[in-house]
Design an enzyme around this catalytic site. Structure first.
Site, mmCIF file in Angstrom:
data_model
loop_
_atom_site.group_PDB
_atom_site.id
_atom_site.type_symbol
_atom_site.label_atom_id
_atom_site.label_comp_id
_atom_site.label_asym_id
_atom_site.label_seq_id
_atom_site.Cartn_x
_atom_site.Cartn_y
_atom_site.Cartn_z
ATOM 1 N N ASP A 74 0.815 -1.208 0.000
ATOM 2 C CA ASP A 74 0.000 0.000 0.000
ATOM 3 C C ASP A 74 0.853 1.264 0.000
ATOM 4 O O ASP A 74 1.878 1.346 0.684
ATOM 5 C CB ASP A 74 -0.895 -0.019 1.249
ATOM 6 C CG ASP A 74 -1.722 1.237 1.403
ATOM 7 O OD1 ASP A 74 -2.658 1.425 0.613
ATOM 8 O OD2 ASP A 74 -1.417 2.026 2.316
ATOM 9 N N GLU B 144 0.949 -0.449 -5.052
ATOM 10 C CA GLU B 144 -0.055 0.591 -5.290
ATOM 11 C C GLU B 144 0.630 1.947 -5.269
ATOM 12 O O GLU B 144 1.246 2.332 -4.275
ATOM 13 C CB GLU B 144 -1.136 0.549 -4.207
ATOM 14 C CG GLU B 144 -2.231 1.567 -4.451
ATOM 15 C CD GLU B 144 -2.583 2.390 -3.212
ATOM 16 O OE1 GLU B 144 -3.704 2.926 -3.162
ATOM 17 O OE2 GLU B 144 -1.737 2.514 -2.316
#
Length: 678
Positions: free
Chosen positions: A300, A370
């Site tokens: 993330d 991401e």
């Protein structure tokens, strides 16, 4: 009948003295052992010459005949023939292995399905989805023929950002269940052949994490676990850096008497990953979950991992804007807070740790990153790594999230080409049209286009990602100010992400089948759940779900969609058309997708490689299934997509190399029904 009459070997008759030939032979051999003569006596030799090979003959007789040329030569021929055949088989095996293309991995063969655990299925009636709820619905993935499941965070957390603020990376939040629930879910997924991808948050923790409490209290072992700097308690702004959620990235901590950095909420302090002890902690956490059997991680917010140590002000997008009015991340160029030097070294270190576990046969560990880099696509491509050093298996491709900005074939081709033209050679593409941070595609693009968008997603080369509910066309919900749960929405109601996080619509029953134990849901269920739900759409052959399932099955059953060439064929204001073909295979597929606002007739008569007549295998408008078009006039309605299967002995890609892409070239050998490198 006399026994003598049944004996076919005359030499095996009884001797005149009543003894047998065998006795005679044994007697003669005995004499030979006692004698120094080099030959048998003439009588015995004469008797041997009268014998013919017979079943059950003694070794001595067998050896007598085996040395004769008529027996020795065939035996040698058979021996060398066997050697030659063995060598030929070994050579053929080596050749097949050498010429065979690399097998597709599990993350390439199946779409990735994103589960937002709060909203997928509630098993205990508290209004929030949980791990047992996911386990109860595993049959849904089997029905869709999906094998890769990404579950958003379920770590122990204060839930200021719904799990992205982690209090303990080695514990399950009680809201979602227990570690035993997780282990049971993982075991059941493995039994059903499903792969589990976890969210991993290396950039920050919760301010309630043990590390942060030790750091703020000055523990010498944890003092530098976070990014601290001196600041004034009355005006805690060491520089103009702005949080993703708005306002300053710095918050003053009274306990420590300094400011700490948080690129997200103030309850999410940034880790100092320049500290080797922090990196070791992260590595240990990765090992913890991989040892439990997790199949991969979605890393993330990776672009935020490092910040410039000099802490200078970032340049303003509008230099004339008053500095005190800079409160949004869009007000600044993020030259010092994202994509800093050393970022990719960190990711490669973690990739290497995951590769240790990938050595187990059939248990490759997947890593996806991401990073929203927007127009700076070259930064995104760096996450693929280099030919020498591996990094992500792929970075998430978010460019199709911009589909709603312009409903036209030209715009869709632009977004697809943006990735395909910049992707490093030989790498694997991927496609995302929705997630927990962005509005649902059925709402932002319109329900008219959800079917053709799913067709695009499942027929492009690479790995598609499906956000829960997209397979049935779920839309955003309306959330009033009093119902807002999202911290981003509490700061700015228009930025709330709650609308796309509503409970999954399973049935037309109470709470859409999300929770059948109480009348409680953490967010409202969409009012259309009685008609748009999994149960209803399973019964309807024309439903969004039925078409999604058909397309995914087609994608995984046809090698052309997984390994074949992707070639642009035609683009105009309404239609985006491309084909998928495999060298050596005379079966190919043409996609004609209408993203415009009105019907369109597509003329492909100038493409010589296409046959004159084209038969529709599947249309998003079922009445056109099986319809035959002349290639000079293919009619599509607004939001309609066609999959056309055709046969051709002339490949398109050799004559149009600038229009075609392939990750790893392979050819099909029809005679042996195999793929080979070509």
């Amino acid at each position: 009948m006399e026994l003598g009459e049944c004996t076919r070997n005359p030499g095996y008759q009884d001797a005149e003295d009543g003894g047998s030939v065998a006795d005679t032979v044994n007697a003669d051999l005995g004499e030979k052992r006692d004698s120094t003569a080099v030959k048998l006596d003439s009588d015995a030799a004469e008797e041997y010459t009268q014998l013919k090979p017979y079943a059950g003959m003694p070794k001595e007789v067998l050896l007598l005949y085996s040395s004769q040329a008529r027996y020795r030569v065939p035996r040698e021929i058979l021996f060398w023939l066997m050697v030659a055949c063995t060598l030929a088989l070994v050579a053929l095996t080596i050749t097949v292995i050498a010429l065979s293309p690399r097998c597709l991995n599990w993350w390439q063969a199946s779409p990735v399905y994103q589960v937002y655990p709060r909203s997928f299925r509630d098993s205990d009636g508290d209004g929030v989805g949980d791990l047992k709820g996911i386990q109860q619905q595993l049959d849904h993935f089997q029905y869709l023929n999906i094998k890769s499941v990404w579950i958003s965070p379920f770590y122990r957390s204060p839930m200021k950002d719904f799990g992205y603020d982690v209090e303990d990376f080695r514990a399950i939040d009680p809201l979602f269940g227990t570690m035993q629930d997780f282990e049971e879910l993982l075991a059941e997924m493995r039994r059903q052949g499903l792969k589990l991808i976890m969210d991993f948050i290396p950039n920050h923790t919760s301010d309630r994490h043990r590390w942060f409490n030790l750091s703020r209290n000055g523990d010498p072992n944890y003092k530098d676990y976070y990014v601290w700097t001196d600041c004034n308690a009355t005006a805690p702004k060491p520089n103009n850096w702005v949080s993703v959620f708005g306002n300053s990235s710095w918050t003053y901590d009274e306990v420590r008497g300094q400011c700490y950095l948080h690129q997200f909420l103030k309850e999410q302090p940034d880790l100092n990953v320049r500290n080797p002890h922090v990196r070791k902690e992260i590595t240990d956490i990765i090992h913890f979950w991989l040892a439990k059997g997790v199949d991969g991680f979605r890393m993330d917010a990776v672009k935020h991992l490092l910040e410039a140590t000099h802490l200078r002000d970032e340049p303003q997008v509008d230099p004339k804007k008053a500095p005190e009015s800079v409160t949004s991340e869009w007000d600044l160029h993020h030259d010092y807070t994202t994509s800093q030097l050393g970022l990719h070294d960190l990711l490669r270190e973690w990739r290497a740790e995951m590769d240790i576990y990938s050595r187990e046969p059939g248990r490759y560990r997947f890593m996806v990153t991401e990073s929203y880099d927007y127009h700076e696509v070259e930064k995104t491509m760096m996450y693929y790594g280099t030919p020498q050093v591996k990094e992500s298996d792929f970075p998430f491709n978010f460019y199709l999230l911009d589909l709603p900005q312009n409903t036209s074939g030209l715009w869709v081709q632009h977004l697809v080409h943006l990735w395909m033209a910049n992707m490093p050679k030989g790498q694997w593409p991927n496609w995302v049209v929705g997630n927990h941070d962005k509005p649902r595609i059925a709402s932002s693009a319109g329900q008219t286009y959800i079917r053709v968008i799913n067709m695009l997603l499942l027929t492009l080369p690479g790995t598609p990602t499906t956000y829960y509910g997209e397979e049935i066309g779920m839309e955003n919900i309306n959330v009033t100010d009093s119902q807002i749960q999202d911290p981003a929405g509490k700061y700015n109601a228009s930025a709330s992400r709650d609308p796309q996080r509503s409970p999954m619509q399973w049935t037309g029953d109470m709470n859409a089948g999300f929770n059948n134990k109480s009348n409680s849901t953490w967010l409202p269920v969409h009012p259309d759940y009685r008609s748009i739900n999994v149960e209803a759409q399973k019964k309807d052959e024309t439903s969004v779900l039925a078409q999604y399932r058909f397309l995914n099955t087609l994608r995984q059953s046809e090698v052309t969609f997984q390994r074949g060439w992707f070639c642009y064929v035609h683009t105009d204001a309404s239609v985006f058309s491309y084909l998928r073909e495999l060298d050596g295979l005379d079966r190919a597929f043409l996609m004609v997708l209408n993203f415009g606002k009105e019907s369109a007739i597509t003329d492909l008569s100038y493409i010589q490689e296409l046959p004159d007549q084209l038969k529709v295998l599947m249309s998003t408008n079922q009445v056109n299934d099986g319809k035959v078009f002349q290639k000079s006039g293919i009619l599509t309605e607004a939001g309609e997509g066609l999959v056309i299967q055709y046969s051709s002995h002339t490949q398109f890609n050799p004559n149009h190399p600038e229009q075609c892409y392939v990750s790893e070239k392979a050819c099909y050998l029809n005679v042996m029904d195999i793929l080979y490198k070509c």
